[in-house]
Design a protein around this motif. Sequence first.
Motif, PDB file in Angstrom:
ATOM      1  N   ARG A  67      22.004   8.964   9.280  1.00  0.00           N
ATOM      2  CA  ARG A  67      22.782   8.273  10.523  1.00  0.00           C
ATOM      3  C   ARG A  67      24.215   9.044  10.720  1.00  0.00           C
ATOM      4  O   ARG A  67      24.626   8.668  11.701  1.00  0.00           O
ATOM      5  N   CYS A  68      24.573   9.469   9.789  1.00  0.00           N
ATOM      6  CA  CYS A  68      25.874  10.155   9.844  1.00  0.00           C
ATOM      7  C   CYS A  68      25.875  11.397  10.567  1.00  0.00           C
ATOM      8  O   CYS A  68      26.912  12.161  11.023  1.00  0.00           O
ATOM      9  N   THR A  70      25.810  12.500  13.541  1.00  0.00           N
ATOM     10  CA  THR A  70      25.995  11.926  14.983  1.00  0.00           C
ATOM     11  C   THR A  70      25.693  13.008  16.019  1.00  0.00           C
ATOM     12  O   THR A  70      25.539  12.855  17.110  1.00  0.00           O
ATOM     13  N   ARG A  73      21.968  13.261  16.450  1.00  0.00           N
ATOM     14  CA  ARG A  73      21.574  12.140  17.038  1.00  0.00           C
ATOM     15  C   ARG A  73      21.824  12.222  18.630  1.00  0.00           C
ATOM     16  O   ARG A  73      21.013  11.624  19.503  1.00  0.00           O
ATOM     17  N   VAL A  87      15.805   5.786  12.683  1.00  0.00           N
ATOM     18  CA  VAL A  87      16.424   5.838  11.384  1.00  0.00           C
ATOM     19  C   VAL A  87      16.029   4.410  10.548  1.00  0.00           C
ATOM     20  O   VAL A  87      15.940   3.605  11.022  1.00  0.00           O
ATOM     21  N   ASP A  89      16.399   1.022   8.646  1.00  0.00           N
ATOM     22  CA  ASP A  89      17.274  -0.247   8.776  1.00  0.00           C
ATOM     23  C   ASP A  89      18.452   0.021   7.694  1.00  0.00           C
ATOM     24  O   ASP A  89      19.607  -0.225   7.927  1.00  0.00           O
ATOM     25  N   GLY A 211      26.283   2.590   6.313  1.00  0.00           N
ATOM     26  CA  GLY A 211      24.780   3.102   6.724  1.00  0.00           C
ATOM     27  C   GLY A 211      24.731   4.604   7.033  1.00  0.00           C
ATOM     28  O   GLY A 211      23.703   5.217   7.448  1.00  0.00           O
ATOM     29  N   ASP A 214      21.773   6.402   5.748  1.00  0.00           N
ATOM     30  CA  ASP A 214      20.242   5.826   6.015  1.00  0.00           C
ATOM     31  C   ASP A 214      19.575   6.848   6.517  1.00  0.00           C
ATOM     32  O   ASP A 214      20.068   7.928   7.505  1.00  0.00           O
ATOM     33  N   GLY A 216      16.527   9.299   8.814  1.00  0.00           N
ATOM     34  CA  GLY A 216      15.797   9.140   9.811  1.00  0.00           C
ATOM     35  C   GLY A 216      14.698  10.497   9.887  1.00  0.00           C
ATOM     36  O   GLY A 216      15.235  11.584   9.366  1.00  0.00           O
TER      37      GLY A 216
END
Length: 462
Positions: A67-68, A70, A73, A87, A89, A211, A214, A216
Amino acid sequence: MTDDDITRSRHAVVIGGGIAGVTAALRLADAGVRVTLLESRPRLGGLAFSFRRGDLTVDNGQHVYLRCCTAYRWFLDRIDGARLAPVQDRLDVPVLDAAAKGGPRLGRLRRTALPVPLHLAASLAGYAHLSLKERAGVARAALALKRLDPADPALDGIDFATWLGRHGQSRRAVAALWDLVGVATLNARSPEASMGLAAMVFKTGLLSEPGAADIGWAHVPLGELHDTLARKALDAAGVRTELSTRVRGISRPADGRWQVDAAGEQLDADTVVLAVAQREAHALLPDGALADRDRLLDIGTAPILNVHVVYDRRVLRRPFFAALGTPVQWVFDRTEASGLKDGQYLALSQSAAQNEIDEPVAALRSRFLPELERLLPAARGAAVRDFFVTRERTATFAPAPGVGRLRPDAHTRAPGLYLAGAWTATGWPATMEGAVRSGFSAAGAALLALGRHHEHPLKEAA
């Protein structure tokens, strides 16, 4: 003529259609620059791609992100692929110890919604693969790591194992936690990993936000993301994309514009982004473009091996797990993504695979199938329908101590020529995140030189 007209009259050539090159091309095109993207392969995606094997669509290797991440993403959003690579939860990693008495023992690394570092406290307190003393030692080391600055050049000069030893980490703690995560993210074991890069991974992933770690991963073949959707986004942005086109050389005549010799066609460009691997960049860079071009050859490479097994029945109920006490590292269920209709397809991702990368398929089969039966009792009665391996001998740059001083930034000494690729000075190890960030840097530098106003897509870099 307006500024927009001037920008549109500019021509940028991006050499390399991996994630870094696609990112740079999209950023330049979004700013109004006319862009041509050249890729030597018959597809986009670089080293994160898919191919067909009979009725299966196979990824060359298992790629995940956090999740980091960015920048990656942003990339998924930009190509309209975020829904296809969701990703978790909340971080939840099952860890099976194959060497435990009485059969494989399950432990879990997972987080809660509590603030850092309490978000991992409950998981660490109950982590079955470490003693109470080792868990307390891990917590102390994590707090010490949180105080480090990953950009400190001194950290790049030592290896991760040395730092862990100074902070009282046992061999078991290194294997069951630090290398469990570090090998997968750095593609190196702790004695071969720069402390600077290790600090960056653990501090950003585990100690920045609850988070951040997390996980993905693509629920479709990687080619659907990095090739099909990326090509669609490039087309929509007006980028001319030429596949199966090898660049033979780049030069800058007296008129100041660049000339790119691409398999029989000569392209004139105001800007060139070289988004290829470090050795290919070394071969293409003009003399004097870097203060010491040969330093690129000192950036080593590290292999990743992927073992693919198709069973006649379901043998794993989880989407993935990590393993201890066995040669197996990480196992992912790729059944649905591959299009398999009957049975189960597992992919084993083996990072830092220097000792296995050239072994014959028969030897790898003899090694890994019994290990899967140790870890997964349901595999003991299952028939193996297919077994094959994919090998990426130069999957990543080697994150060895001292590599930080070798990694160049996006700029070169030659005006209008920029570098992109996960091996450049992104501050990240060789990941999809690092590749996207390098594309941002190269495109941003080019747009600044062209006098084109732009905003960095990540708020943290604004």
